[in-house]
Write a protein that holds these residues in place. Structure first.
Motif, PDB file in Angstrom:
ATOM      1  N   VAL A  22       0.851  -1.188   0.000  1.00 56.35           N
ATOM      2  CA  VAL A  22       0.000   0.000   0.000  1.00 56.35           C
ATOM      3  C   VAL A  22       0.887   1.239   0.000  1.00 56.35           C
ATOM      4  N   THR A  23       0.638   2.130  -0.952  1.00 53.83           N
ATOM      5  CA  THR A  23       1.325   3.411  -0.997  1.00 53.83           C
ATOM      6  C   THR A  23       0.437   4.465  -0.340  1.00 53.83           C
ATOM      7  N   ILE A  24       1.017   5.220   0.587  1.00 56.84           N
ATOM      8  CA  ILE A  24       0.293   6.270   1.298  1.00 56.84           C
ATOM      9  C   ILE A  24       0.757   7.621   0.757  1.00 56.84           C
ATOM     10  N   GLY A  25      -0.185   8.497   0.437  1.00 55.10           N
ATOM     11  CA  GLY A  25       0.156   9.826  -0.061  1.00 55.10           C
ATOM     12  C   GLY A  25      -1.079  10.690  -0.179  1.00 55.10           C
ATOM     13  N   ARG A  26      -0.886  11.914  -0.590  1.00 57.70           N
ATOM     14  CA  ARG A  26      -2.022  12.834  -0.694  1.00 57.70           C
ATOM     15  C   ARG A  26      -2.617  12.866  -2.097  1.00 57.70           C
ATOM     16  N   SER A  41       3.279  13.990   1.524  1.00 57.28           N
ATOM     17  CA  SER A  41       3.717  14.137   0.138  1.00 57.28           C
ATOM     18  C   SER A  41       2.801  13.360  -0.807  1.00 57.28           C
ATOM     19  N   ARG A  42       2.921  13.665  -2.082  1.00 58.06           N
ATOM     20  CA  ARG A  42       2.071  13.002  -3.081  1.00 58.06           C
ATOM     21  C   ARG A  42       2.218  11.488  -2.991  1.00 58.06           C
ATOM     22  N   ARG A  43       3.441  10.992  -2.938  1.00 54.92           N
ATOM     23  CA  ARG A  43       3.736   9.582  -2.665  1.00 54.92           C
ATOM     24  C   ARG A  43       4.667   9.573  -1.468  1.00 54.92           C
ATOM     25  N   HIS A  44       4.127   9.359  -0.323  1.00 57.46           N
ATOM     26  CA  HIS A  44       4.857   9.624   0.913  1.00 57.46           C
ATOM     27  C   HIS A  44       5.647   8.401   1.397  1.00 57.46           C
ATOM     28  N   CYS A  45       4.953   7.287   1.594  1.00 54.95           N
ATOM     29  CA  CYS A  45       5.611   6.090   2.120  1.00 54.95           C
ATOM     30  C   CYS A  45       4.875   4.852   1.628  1.00 54.95           C
ATOM     31  N   GLU A  46       5.475   3.701   1.878  1.00 53.78           N
ATOM     32  CA  GLU A  46       4.896   2.425   1.469  1.00 53.78           C
ATOM     33  C   GLU A  46       4.901   1.472   2.652  1.00 53.78           C
ATOM     34  N   VAL A  47       3.792   0.756   2.822  1.00 61.40           N
ATOM     35  CA  VAL A  47       3.690  -0.300   3.828  1.00 61.40           C
ATOM     36  C   VAL A  47       3.412  -1.598   3.091  1.00 61.40           C
ATOM     37  N   TYR A  48       4.122  -2.657   3.448  1.00 62.86           N
ATOM     38  CA  TYR A  48       3.926  -3.932   2.756  1.00 62.86           C
ATOM     39  C   TYR A  48       4.131  -5.091   3.715  1.00 62.86           C
ATOM     40  N   THR A  49       3.637  -6.259   3.321  1.00 65.88           N
ATOM     41  CA  THR A  49       3.807  -7.469   4.117  1.00 65.88           C
ATOM     42  C   THR A  49       4.769  -8.413   3.418  1.00 65.88           C
ATOM     43  N   GLU A  50       5.520  -9.134   4.215  1.00 63.97           N
ATOM     44  CA  GLU A  50       6.462 -10.134   3.708  1.00 63.97           C
ATOM     45  C   GLU A  50       6.600 -11.224   4.750  1.00 63.97           C
ATOM     46  N   ASN A  51       6.227 -12.439   4.358  1.00 65.09           N
ATOM     47  CA  ASN A  51       6.263 -13.583   5.278  1.00 65.09           C
ATOM     48  C   ASN A  51       5.480 -13.304   6.568  1.00 65.09           C
ATOM     49  N   GLY A  52       4.328 -12.650   6.415  1.00 62.45           N
ATOM     50  CA  GLY A  52       3.468 -12.389   7.557  1.00 62.45           C
ATOM     51  C   GLY A  52       3.879 -11.201   8.414  1.00 62.45           C
ATOM     52  N   MET A  59       9.346   7.211   0.940  1.00 67.14           N
ATOM     53  CA  MET A  59       9.539   7.314  -0.503  1.00 67.14           C
ATOM     54  C   MET A  59      10.057   8.696  -0.892  1.00 67.14           C
ATOM     55  N   GLY A  60      10.900   9.260  -0.025  1.00 63.35           N
ATOM     56  CA  GLY A  60      11.480  10.558  -0.317  1.00 63.35           C
ATOM     57  C   GLY A  60      10.566  11.716   0.024  1.00 63.35           C
ATOM     58  N   SER A  61       9.775  11.568   1.081  1.00 65.79           N
ATOM     59  CA  SER A  61       8.793  12.591   1.453  1.00 65.79           C
ATOM     60  C   SER A  61       9.475  13.841   2.013  1.00 65.79           C
ATOM     61  N   SER A  62       8.730  14.960   1.961  1.00 62.76           N
ATOM     62  CA  SER A  62       9.267  16.221   2.476  1.00 62.76           C
ATOM     63  C   SER A  62       9.269  16.267   3.997  1.00 62.76           C
ATOM     64  N   ASN A  63       8.202  15.765   4.627  1.00 63.68           N
ATOM     65  CA  ASN A  63       8.077  15.848   6.083  1.00 63.68           C
ATOM     66  C   ASN A  63       8.431  14.556   6.802  1.00 63.68           C
ATOM     67  N   VAL A  87       3.030   9.747   9.582  1.00 62.72           N
ATOM     68  CA  VAL A  87       3.246  10.026   8.164  1.00 62.72           C
ATOM     69  C   VAL A  87       3.084  11.531   8.006  1.00 62.72           C
ATOM     70  N   GLY A  88       4.216  12.234   7.834  1.00 65.71           N
ATOM     71  CA  GLY A  88       4.149  13.680   7.957  1.00 65.71           C
ATOM     72  C   GLY A  88       3.737  14.011   9.383  1.00 65.71           C
ATOM     73  N   HIS A  89       2.660  14.792   9.547  1.00 67.70           N
ATOM     74  CA  HIS A  89       2.166  15.133  10.886  1.00 67.70           C
ATOM     75  C   HIS A  89       0.989  14.262  11.302  1.00 67.70           C
ATOM     76  N   LEU A  90       0.607  13.273  10.466  1.00 64.21           N
ATOM     77  CA  LEU A  90      -0.571  12.458  10.750  1.00 64.21           C
ATOM     78  C   LEU A  90      -0.181  11.118  11.370  1.00 64.21           C
ATOM     79  N   PRO A  91      -0.879  10.693  12.423  1.00 66.78           N
ATOM     80  CA  PRO A  91      -0.608   9.364  12.989  1.00 66.78           C
ATOM     81  C   PRO A  91      -1.157   8.267  12.077  1.00 66.78           C
ATOM     82  N   LEU A  92      -0.422   7.171  11.991  1.00 63.78           N
ATOM     83  CA  LEU A  92      -0.836   6.012  11.194  1.00 63.78           C
ATOM     84  C   LEU A  92      -1.209   4.876  12.133  1.00 63.78           C
ATOM     85  N   LEU A  93      -2.446   4.402  12.006  1.00 59.96           N
ATOM     86  CA  LEU A  93      -2.890   3.251  12.778  1.00 59.96           C
ATOM     87  C   LEU A  93      -2.595   1.983  11.990  1.00 59.96           C
ATOM     88  N   VAL A  94      -1.832   1.096  12.603  1.00 55.89           N
ATOM     89  CA  VAL A  94      -1.599  -0.242  12.050  1.00 55.89           C
ATOM     90  C   VAL A  94      -2.163  -1.226  13.060  1.00 55.89           C
TER      91      VAL A  94
END
Length: 389
Positions: A22-26, A41-52, A59-63, A87-94
């Motif tokens: 999943v790519t997270i961005g604005r 950022s437009r393409r801010h970060c990526e979250v992925y799964t690998e082996n559970g 991804m080179g974000s400004s903040n 992610v930037g100033h926003l909390p990410l719930l996982v």
């Protein structure tokens, strides 16, 4: 195995086998989890799964992307419950449910000390990464003088342009293969006085049965800003993109492209999409080895994100006559550094069940074999299957 849910603001998405990245961005045209916040950022970060397990990478974000107050780079780090992720100033719930790792990341407002650290890092980046104007005016922005002189052998070229500039991407050809690097060259020519946030390129697979926007296999931040440009300034830079080991093969269902993007502040970005062809030499070797046995390929399918391939062959006439064989199916699956080959012989009316044989090879061993030697091995396997009582 845990189910993993991501939420940022009011938007949420699940990570699972059908959606492992999943790519997270604005920007909704480039992100699958959209957070319309100016600090994202437009393409801010990526979250992925690998082996559970779940991982996050910036991804080179400004903040920046932050885990427990520490910045996340383009090298991924593992996520786990009770971390505090921003992610930037926003909390990410996982949130993990249904497995031994139940729990969630900690939500809450950004601590003042972390906000101060972000602002300090941004100020330092602006100061250190200011790029002076590159004086290389041209009477026609479509001229690619630097690309011609520095990378004259890269004859496969595409351009994207708008009123803000021209982005050229040059490649040595239009066809690449798995487990290699793509060596390319880009050149951005500014058409106005503007501020550029960054220039990036991505390697993207678009599968008819996969994500609509495609899957980004690799992304390179070619130039990080912000910096000021003047009309006709040029930014020429080489780049490398890593091709994964188990790529899908270009087909009517699968297409590949290299996407270039110049992120311009407060203006339309300049984009360039370059269609390319992708080979998988491991699967091709198996196909050719079966061809040595006079097996005619009828169908070759790959699942989204590669990893699994299905090859269906029509046997030669003598096999049909002697053994009453309808078809031979070969399923190929990548298992880390190994590759599994599952052969099924469909012998109509002769067996109570179809005959199959499954074997696992080291990937390095498969690649070291000649096509002839592999063909002999496959023939021996099929012959044993047919001779079983």
């Amino acid at each position: 195995m845990s189910n993993i849910r991501l939420q940022i603001g009011q938007a949420s998405v699940s990570l699972d086998a059908g959606n492992p990245r999943v790519t997270i961005g604005r920007d909704e045209s480039h992100a699958s989890l959209v957070a319309p916040d100016p600090t994202v950022s437009r393409r801010h970060c990526e979250v992925y799964t690998e082996n559970g397990r779940a991982f996050i990478r910036d991804m080179g974000s400004s903040n920046g992307t932050w885990v427990n107050g520490s910045p996340v780079s383009q090298q991924p780090i593992e996520l786990s419950p009770n971390q505090q992720v921003f992610v930037g100033h926003l909390p990410l719930l996982v949130e993990w449910t249904g497995g031994g790792n139940d729990g969630a990341t900690v939500m809450g407002a950004m601590p003042a000390e972390l906000l101060a650290l972000i602002n300090k890092r941004k100020a330092e980046a602006v100061q250190q990464q200011q790029m002076p104007a590159v004086s290389a005016p041209s009477s026609s922005p479509s001229q690619v003088t630097n690309a011609d002189t520095a990378h004259g052998t890269m004859n496969y070229r595409h351009q994207g342009s708008n009123n803000n500039g021209v982005l050229l991407i040059a490649l040595p050809g239009d066809t690449f293969q798995n487990d290699t690097q793509i060596e390319g060259f880009l050149e951005f020519t500014a058409m106005d006085d503007e501020t550029v946030n960054e220039i990036s390129v991505e390697l993207v697979e678009i599968h008819r049965k996969g994500a609509k926007k495609g899957h980004v296999w690799d992304r390179v931040l070619v130039k990080k800003g912000p910096w000021k440009t003047k009309t006709n300034d040029k930014v020429p830079m080489p780049f490398q993109l890593r091709v994964p080991s188990a790529t899908s093969i270009t087909s009517p269902d699968v297409r590949w492209e290299i996407r270039g993007d110049v992120d311009i502040a407060w203006a339309y970005d300049v984009e360039c999409d370059v269609p390319i062809n992708m080979r998988n030499v491991d699967v091709e070797k198996i196909r050719d080895a079966m061809g040595m046995l006079d097996m005619r390929i009828e169908k070759l399918d790959s699942k989204p994100l590669g990893q699994q391939f299905n090859l269906i062959f029509q046997p030669p006439a003598q096999w049909r006559q002697q053994w009453n064989i309808d078809r031979v199916v070969v399923d190929v699956q990548y298992l880390g550094t190994n590759i599994e080959v599952d052969i099924l012989v469909d012998k109509k009316g002769a067996f109570s069940k179809d005959r199959r044989s499954k074997s696992t090879l080291e990937l390095s061993q498969l690649r070291s074999l000649s096509t002839t030697d592999l063909g002999h091995q496959l023939q021996a396997v099929i012959s044993r299957m047919l001779s079983l009582e």
